[in-house]
Design a protein around this motif. Structure first.
Motif, PDB file in Angstrom:
ATOM      1  N   PRO A  82       0.820  -1.216   0.000  1.00 47.21           N
ATOM      2  CA  PRO A  82       0.000   0.000   0.000  1.00 47.21           C
ATOM      3  C   PRO A  82       0.854   1.267   0.000  1.00 47.21           C
ATOM      4  CG  PRO A  82      -0.217  -1.201   2.090  1.00 47.21           C
ATOM      5  CD  PRO A  82       0.798  -1.930   1.273  1.00 47.21           C
ATOM      6  N   VAL A  83       0.312   2.300  -0.606  1.00 43.42           N
ATOM      7  CA  VAL A  83       0.902   3.630  -0.477  1.00 43.42           C
ATOM      8  C   VAL A  83       0.343   4.224   0.810  1.00 43.42           C
ATOM      9  CG1 VAL A  83       0.801   5.968  -1.408  1.00 43.42           C
ATOM     10  CG2 VAL A  83       1.176   4.030  -2.932  1.00 43.42           C
ATOM     11  N   VAL A  84       1.219   4.703   1.668  1.00 41.96           N
ATOM     12  CA  VAL A  84       0.754   5.289   2.923  1.00 41.96           C
ATOM     13  C   VAL A  84       0.960   6.795   2.856  1.00 41.96           C
ATOM     14  CG1 VAL A  84       1.040   5.339   5.430  1.00 41.96           C
ATOM     15  CG2 VAL A  84       1.267   3.178   4.187  1.00 41.96           C
ATOM     16  N   ALA A  85      -0.121   7.519   3.010  1.00 38.80           N
ATOM     17  CA  ALA A  85      -0.060   8.978   2.925  1.00 38.80           C
ATOM     18  C   ALA A  85      -0.198   9.547   4.320  1.00 38.80           C
ATOM     19  CB  ALA A  85      -1.173   9.490   2.022  1.00 38.80           C
ATOM     20  N   THR A  86       0.813  10.222   4.751  1.00 40.03           N
ATOM     21  CA  THR A  86       0.741  10.810   6.093  1.00 40.03           C
ATOM     22  C   THR A  86       0.762  12.334   6.029  1.00 40.03           C
ATOM     23  OG1 THR A  86       3.089  10.339   6.178  1.00 40.03           O
ATOM     24  CG2 THR A  86       1.671   8.912   7.480  1.00 40.03           C
ATOM     25  N   THR A  87       1.317  12.869   4.944  1.00 38.30           N
ATOM     26  CA  THR A  87       1.331  14.325   4.871  1.00 38.30           C
ATOM     27  C   THR A  87      -0.063  14.817   4.463  1.00 38.30           C
ATOM     28  OG1 THR A  87       1.879  14.406   2.532  1.00 38.30           O
ATOM     29  CG2 THR A  87       3.724  14.277   4.078  1.00 38.30           C
ATOM     30  N   PRO A  88      -0.452  15.975   4.993  1.00 41.33           N
ATOM     31  CA  PRO A  88      -1.774  16.503   4.642  1.00 41.33           C
ATOM     32  C   PRO A  88      -1.958  16.635   3.127  1.00 41.33           C
ATOM     33  CG  PRO A  88      -0.839  17.756   6.455  1.00 41.33           C
ATOM     34  CD  PRO A  88       0.224  16.797   6.002  1.00 41.33           C
ATOM     35  N   ALA A  89      -0.897  17.031   2.396  1.00 41.45           N
ATOM     36  CA  ALA A  89      -1.033  17.258   0.957  1.00 41.45           C
ATOM     37  C   ALA A  89      -1.313  15.941   0.228  1.00 41.45           C
ATOM     38  CB  ALA A  89       0.228  17.905   0.408  1.00 41.45           C
ATOM     39  N   ARG A  90      -0.565  14.900   0.590  1.00 39.03           N
ATOM     40  CA  ARG A  90      -0.717  13.612  -0.087  1.00 39.03           C
ATOM     41  C   ARG A  90      -2.068  12.988   0.265  1.00 39.03           C
ATOM     42  NH1 ARG A  90      -0.886  11.360  -3.630  1.00 39.03           N
ATOM     43  NH2 ARG A  90      -0.077   9.335  -4.206  1.00 39.03           N
ATOM     44  N   ARG A  91      -2.464  13.116   1.526  1.00 40.18           N
ATOM     45  CA  ARG A  91      -3.765  12.587   1.946  1.00 40.18           C
ATOM     46  C   ARG A  91      -4.880  13.304   1.201  1.00 40.18           C
ATOM     47  NH1 ARG A  91      -5.018  13.852   7.276  1.00 40.18           N
ATOM     48  NH2 ARG A  91      -6.889  12.694   6.763  1.00 40.18           N
ATOM     49  N   ALA A  92      -4.739  14.625   1.121  1.00 36.80           N
ATOM     50  CA  ALA A  92      -5.786  15.419   0.470  1.00 36.80           C
ATOM     51  C   ALA A  92      -5.948  14.999  -0.983  1.00 36.80           C
ATOM     52  CB  ALA A  92      -5.446  16.900   0.565  1.00 36.80           C
ATOM     53  N   GLU A  93      -4.824  14.647  -1.635  1.00 36.85           N
ATOM     54  CA  GLU A  93      -4.877  14.261  -3.039  1.00 36.85           C
ATOM     55  C   GLU A  93      -5.736  12.996  -3.213  1.00 36.85           C
ATOM     56  OE1 GLU A  93      -1.272  15.355  -5.683  1.00 36.85           O
ATOM     57  OE2 GLU A  93      -1.089  13.224  -5.200  1.00 36.85           O
ATOM     58  N   LEU A  94      -5.505  12.015  -2.346  1.00 38.03           N
ATOM     59  CA  LEU A  94      -6.281  10.769  -2.436  1.00 38.03           C
ATOM     60  C   LEU A  94      -7.765  11.029  -2.163  1.00 38.03           C
ATOM     61  CD1 LEU A  94      -3.869   8.297  -0.595  1.00 38.03           C
ATOM     62  CD2 LEU A  94      -4.205   8.570  -3.057  1.00 38.03           C
ATOM     63  N   TRP A  95      -8.011  11.889  -1.191  1.00 40.62           N
ATOM     64  CA  TRP A  95      -9.405  12.197  -0.856  1.00 40.62           C
ATOM     65  C   TRP A  95     -10.088  12.974  -1.965  1.00 40.62           C
ATOM     66  CZ3 TRP A  95     -12.846  11.047   3.003  1.00 40.62           C
ATOM     67  CH2 TRP A  95     -12.361  10.196   4.001  1.00 40.62           C
ATOM     68  N   THR A  96      -9.346  13.914  -2.545  1.00 39.96           N
ATOM     69  CA  THR A  96      -9.947  14.722  -3.606  1.00 39.96           C
ATOM     70  C   THR A  96     -10.378  13.827  -4.747  1.00 39.96           C
ATOM     71  OG1 THR A  96      -8.535  16.538  -2.975  1.00 39.96           O
ATOM     72  CG2 THR A  96      -9.571  16.707  -5.121  1.00 39.96           C
ATOM     73  N   LEU A  97      -9.512  12.899  -5.134  1.00 40.15           N
ATOM     74  CA  LEU A  97      -9.878  12.000  -6.227  1.00 40.15           C
ATOM     75  C   LEU A  97     -11.137  11.220  -5.858  1.00 40.15           C
ATOM     76  CD1 LEU A  97      -7.893  10.021  -8.687  1.00 40.15           C
ATOM     77  CD2 LEU A  97      -9.487   8.732  -7.263  1.00 40.15           C
ATOM     78  N   ARG A  98     -11.170  10.690  -4.644  1.00 37.44           N
ATOM     79  CA  ARG A  98     -12.345   9.913  -4.232  1.00 37.44           C
ATOM     80  C   ARG A  98     -13.624  10.756  -4.274  1.00 37.44           C
ATOM     81  NH1 ARG A  98     -16.583   8.787  -3.529  1.00 37.44           N
ATOM     82  NH2 ARG A  98     -17.598   7.334  -2.098  1.00 37.44           N
ATOM     83  N   LYS A  99     -13.516  12.011  -3.806  1.00 45.34           N
ATOM     84  CA  LYS A  99     -14.716  12.852  -3.749  1.00 45.34           C
ATOM     85  C   LYS A  99     -15.209  13.241  -5.140  1.00 45.34           C
ATOM     86  CE  LYS A  99     -13.806  15.032   0.710  1.00 45.34           C
ATOM     87  NZ  LYS A  99     -13.294  16.313   1.211  1.00 45.34           N
ATOM     88  N   GLN A 100     -14.332  13.137  -6.154  1.00 43.41           N
ATOM     89  CA  GLN A 100     -14.733  13.499  -7.517  1.00 43.41           C
ATOM     90  C   GLN A 100     -15.325  12.322  -8.290  1.00 43.41           C
ATOM     91  OE1 GLN A 100     -14.926  16.466  -8.799  1.00 43.41           O
ATOM     92  NE2 GLN A 100     -14.101  17.372  -6.924  1.00 43.41           N
ATOM     93  N   VAL A 101     -15.384  11.140  -7.678  1.00 45.46           N
ATOM     94  CA  VAL A 101     -15.816   9.958  -8.438  1.00 45.46           C
ATOM     95  C   VAL A 101     -17.235  10.134  -8.976  1.00 45.46           C
ATOM     96  CG1 VAL A 101     -16.429   7.517  -8.273  1.00 45.46           C
ATOM     97  CG2 VAL A 101     -14.249   8.312  -7.343  1.00 45.46           C
ATOM     98  N   ARG A 102     -18.150  10.486  -8.102  1.00 43.77           N
ATOM     99  CA  ARG A 102     -19.551  10.549  -8.526  1.00 43.77           C
ATOM    100  C   ARG A 102     -19.736  11.594  -9.652  1.00 43.77           C
ATOM    101  NH1 ARG A 102     -25.009  10.858  -9.507  1.00 43.77           N
ATOM    102  NH2 ARG A 102     -25.006  12.989 -10.182  1.00 43.77           N
ATOM    103  N   ASP A 103     -19.166  12.772  -9.426  1.00 47.30           N
ATOM    104  CA  ASP A 103     -19.317  13.844 -10.414  1.00 47.30           C
ATOM    105  C   ASP A 103     -18.688  13.436 -11.750  1.00 47.30           C
ATOM    106  OD1 ASP A 103     -20.086  16.702 -10.824  1.00 47.30           O
ATOM    107  OD2 ASP A 103     -17.964  16.828 -11.350  1.00 47.30           O
ATOM    108  N   SER A 104     -17.535  12.781 -11.683  1.00 44.41           N
ATOM    109  CA  SER A 104     -16.845  12.386 -12.920  1.00 44.41           C
ATOM    110  C   SER A 104     -17.635  11.324 -13.666  1.00 44.41           C
ATOM    111  CB  SER A 104     -15.440  11.858 -12.598  1.00 44.41           C
ATOM    112  OG  SER A 104     -14.700  12.845 -11.918  1.00 44.41           O
ATOM    113  N   ILE A 105     -18.174  10.353 -12.948  1.00 41.59           N
ATOM    114  CA  ILE A 105     -18.986   9.314 -13.589  1.00 41.59           C
ATOM    115  C   ILE A 105     -20.228   9.949 -14.208  1.00 41.59           C
ATOM    116  CG2 ILE A 105     -20.487   7.319 -13.150  1.00 41.59           C
ATOM    117  CD1 ILE A 105     -18.500   6.338 -11.095  1.00 41.59           C
ATOM    118  N   ALA A 106     -20.876  10.808 -13.419  1.00 37.70           N
ATOM    119  CA  ALA A 106     -22.154  11.378 -13.862  1.00 37.70           C
ATOM    120  C   ALA A 106     -21.985  12.216 -15.127  1.00 37.70           C
ATOM    121  CB  ALA A 106     -22.774  12.211 -12.745  1.00 37.70           C
TER     122      ALA A 106
END
Ligand code: LAC
Ligand code: ZN
Length: 455
Positions: free
Chosen positions: A303-327
């Protein structure tokens, strides 16, 4: 109905068709243009509107940010939309009682930030956190990205103030850690999709803000292996806050729309976004090691482990865009099925089988740790008639399988009008009949958000 003579100042009653258009839609459906949109600024104005609506027998559709996914806030016939967006004050953050008292139009992310400033956590994170409002979250009992550990919106609602369709105001619950006083109307209103009363004030439960968070992303060669790993992690007595299934097809939709995002495993069949939090850094690190070992025993890559706020935010941002991107990729119909967590691998198979049965491609992603996945069936090249038929086959197939697994139709989006016809698949006639009697007790004239929830 002629131009409605609503009891609000005229600048807060819109009737211009161009301005009304956005209020005919939510994120998943378009209904009928409302007769008007009313913007009350306080509870007494909501009550005045409801008294007016009762007297004139005009249907009213309560609405938050319009980010709903089941058409619950959309008018289907002549109606006034009651927008709560101007009732958007955080009234208090109370560190002694660990509560927040808010108006319904506050953006959920703003509540999280206000709580965090006081060292407190408002836990639920709908994927639409940055634009959805708390009133809509309560009305749909929104779930989101950390329900595995923290539960859904209703588990954080301690009390409400709400206006009945007939115009009376009721107060339910309170800023209380315990309450066994008569019926729990607070929880009845949570998830009632604006059909019983208009929520005008909300008392939320806050928690201590976790000091430590570890985010990891684990790649898998099969969704089935990922699903089994999720079940094993939780039965190992470590409860991550977040366990999200990101299949390759979903990641591709996001990266097509947002080529600027970087993602470590774009070619892997699926990845699991997992987050652990707690107060003790050593304990969280130990748990992360144990969880990673379980995932790898189920075939996950490193696994990639993200501990820095910037890296964590990147993974979260992608996840939060899933629905909008699919739609925005192509026309679809969506399901929000939920099963007992241990049946997650069966739900994945059921979604596949439903697509095959209907002859539709699908993407299934989401809240693996909750046994709650979002399945988007693509319209493809079907004409209107074929699409109506195929989408109904797909949903019927998936919902029937879900119910057979001990699950139900919606984990977090509600039924609105898009899923209402499937309700008899999930609930017995006696149960639906009782729910309709409750609806009639709250709303004898049937003017509050008609045509929703029930077939
Ligand atoms: C999500 C929304 C659609 O989880 O519920 O992306
Ligand atoms: Zn979701």
């Amino acid at each position: 109905v002629a131009r409605p003579d609503l009891p609000l100042p005229s600048d807060r009653v819109w009737t211009d068709p161009e301005k009304l258009a956005p209020y005919a839609r939510d994120e998943a459906s378009t209904g009928k243009l409302p007769l008007a949109v009313a913007f009350p600024v306080d509870a007494s104005e909501v009550a005045a509107v409801m008294r007016w609506a009762s007297a004139h027998r005009v249907p009213v559709i309560p609405r938050g940010a319009g980010s709903g996914l089941s058409g619950a806030a959309v008018p289907l016939a002549d109606a006034v939309v009651l927008s709560l967006e101007k009732m958007n004050r955080i009234l208090s953050i109370d560190p002694e009682n660990m509560t927040a008292t808010v108006e319904p139009g506050v953006i959920t992310g703003d509540i999280r930030r206000a709580a965090a400033a006081a060292g407190l956590l408002y836990a639920p994170i709908p994927a639409s956190l940055d634009f959805c409002t708390i009133g809509g979250n309560v009305a749909t009992n929104a779930g989101g990205l950390c329900a595995v550990k923290y539960g859904v919106t209703r588990e954080h609602v301690l009390g409400l103030e709400a206006v009945l369709p007939t115009g009376e105001t009721i107060v339910t619950g309170g800023a209380l850690a315990k309450n066994s006083t008569a019926y729990n109307l607070t929880q009845l209103l949570c998830g009632s999709e604006g059909t019983l009363a208009v929520i005008v004030k909300i008392i939320l439960k806050l928690l201590p803000l976790p000091a430590e968070t570890v985010t990891m992303l684990a790649p898998f060669d099969s969704v089935d292996a990922l699903a089994k790993a999720v079940v094993t992690v939780v039965s190992g007595k470590v409860i991550p806050a977040t366990m999200e299934l990101l299949p390759r097809a979903a990641v591709r939709c996001v990266l097509a729309k947002h080529p600027e995002y970087s993602y470590p495993f774009p070619e892997k069949v699926a990845s699991l976004l997992l987050e652990l939090d707690g107060m003790d850094a050593n304990l969280v690190a130990e748990q992360a090691t144990a969880v990673a070992a379980i995932l790898q025993a189920h075939g996950a890559g490193e696994p990639v482990v993200a501990t820095t706020p910037a890296r964590r935010a990147e993974l979260w941002t992608l996840r939060k865009q899933v629905r909008d991107s699919i739609a925005h990729t192509a026309p679809y119909v969506e399901a929000d099925a939920v099963v007992p967590r241990a049946k997650l691998p069966d739900l994945v198979r059921a979604a596949d089988a439903a697509g095959v049965a209907a002859g539709l491609e699908q993407i299934t992603y989401g809240h693996a740790g909750d046994g709650n996945l979002h399945t988007y069936f693509w319209r493809g090249t079907h004409d209107d008639v074929a699409w109506a038929r195929a989408s109904e086959i797909a949903l019927t197939h998936l919902f029937t399988a879900t119910v057979a697994l001990g699950g139900t139709l919606s984990g977090e989006h509600g039924l609105g009008h898009l899923k209402r016809d499937y309700l008899p698949l999930a609930l017995a006639p006696e149960t639906i009949a009782l729910m309709k009697r409750l609806k009639a007790a709250f709303d004898p004239a049937g003017i509050l958000n008609p045509h929703k929830v029930f077939p």
